[in-house]
Design an enzyme around this catalytic site. Sequence first.
Site, PDB file in Angstrom:
ATOM      1  N   ARG A 106     -68.948  -5.969 -23.426  1.00 19.25           N
ATOM      2  CA  ARG A 106     -68.149  -4.902 -22.829  1.00 19.25           C
ATOM      3  C   ARG A 106     -66.779  -4.861 -23.480  1.00 19.25           C
ATOM      4  O   ARG A 106     -66.068  -5.868 -23.504  1.00 19.25           O
ATOM      5  CB  ARG A 106     -68.001  -5.129 -21.325  1.00 19.25           C
ATOM      6  CG  ARG A 106     -67.256  -4.016 -20.612  1.00 19.25           C
ATOM      7  CD  ARG A 106     -67.284  -4.181 -19.114  1.00 19.25           C
ATOM      8  NE  ARG A 106     -66.590  -5.385 -18.677  1.00 19.25           N
ATOM      9  CZ  ARG A 106     -66.473  -5.747 -17.408  1.00 19.25           C
ATOM     10  NH1 ARG A 106     -67.034  -5.004 -16.466  1.00 19.25           N
ATOM     11  NH2 ARG A 106     -65.827  -6.842 -17.073  1.00 19.25           N
ATOM     12  N   THR A 110     -61.953  -0.358 -22.811  1.00 22.76           N
ATOM     13  CA  THR A 110     -62.618   0.854 -22.327  1.00 22.76           C
ATOM     14  C   THR A 110     -63.659   0.573 -21.251  1.00 22.76           C
ATOM     15  O   THR A 110     -64.085   1.493 -20.555  1.00 22.76           O
ATOM     16  CB  THR A 110     -63.324   1.575 -23.483  1.00 22.76           C
ATOM     17  OG1 THR A 110     -64.389   0.748 -23.978  1.00 22.76           O
ATOM     18  CG2 THR A 110     -62.353   1.868 -24.612  1.00 22.76           C
ATOM     19  N   ASP A 202     -67.097 -14.220 -14.098  1.00 15.97           N
ATOM     20  CA  ASP A 202     -67.841 -13.867 -15.304  1.00 15.97           C
ATOM     21  C   ASP A 202     -69.028 -14.806 -15.435  1.00 15.97           C
ATOM     22  O   ASP A 202     -68.871 -15.994 -15.700  1.00 15.97           O
ATOM     23  CB  ASP A 202     -66.934 -13.978 -16.534  1.00 15.97           C
ATOM     24  CG  ASP A 202     -67.613 -13.451 -17.791  1.00 15.97           C
ATOM     25  OD1 ASP A 202     -68.681 -13.976 -18.156  1.00 15.97           O
ATOM     26  OD2 ASP A 202     -67.065 -12.525 -18.422  1.00 15.97           O
ATOM     27  N   ASP A 205     -69.368 -16.706 -18.851  1.00 15.67           N
ATOM     28  CA  ASP A 205     -68.377 -17.779 -19.012  1.00 15.67           C
ATOM     29  C   ASP A 205     -68.721 -18.983 -18.145  1.00 15.67           C
ATOM     30  O   ASP A 205     -68.594 -20.138 -18.576  1.00 15.67           O
ATOM     31  CB  ASP A 205     -66.988 -17.261 -18.652  1.00 15.67           C
ATOM     32  CG  ASP A 205     -66.399 -16.372 -19.732  1.00 15.67           C
ATOM     33  OD1 ASP A 205     -66.912 -16.388 -20.876  1.00 15.67           O
ATOM     34  OD2 ASP A 205     -65.408 -15.657 -19.449  1.00 15.67           O
TER      35      ASP A 205
END
Length: 211
Positions: A106, A110, A202, A205
Amino acid sequence: MLKSERLHVVDHPLSRQKLAVLRDENTRQREFRQAMRELALVLVSEAARRMPTEAVRVNTPLAPTEVHRISEPVCLVPVLRAGLGMLDGALALLPEATVGFIGLFRDEETALPVEYYANLPRELERYRVMVLDPMLATGGSLSATLAKLKDHGARRISCVSAVAAVPGVERVLRDHPDVDLYVGVVDPELDDRAFIVPGLGDAGDRLYGTL
């Protein structure tokens, strides 16, 4: 609360327990990986409920009998990299499945998906495809993944996610109304970085220690 015949929230005591581990910021990497694998077992089991079966004859140690086996080939597609955290659990239940891969990241500015890798089996239309992606946030990455799979011929697709957000679910159901979503929980919103709130952080992660 979202309502759609294509959205299946797997509300099971075991999925609740695994989500409790995954959501806790104090959960260590090893325990996080294990909980994600075990949650995948619960979610994939439910996602496989509608797979067609066929009757075959086998011999038990005592007598012949009729049993049922899944009658269509299955292709698992983890979305790299976080989807790999669900792959072992899915393969534990579907060990004969073919595995394809789609890599997306990602763009942090944006929040749009950028594809960097794809490796899918030929004749994808033959397969019942199951996409593995722990986090359904904005829905952009998953929608792009589904479009890619359809471009390669996939017609029977389901998606498995640990945590989804309302905006992401709405986006995917709007873009792909023929796809079934199996999720552990639906959270209400996204923050200004397009992370699910409350979510679990996340997933990639936390799975791979790149915090």
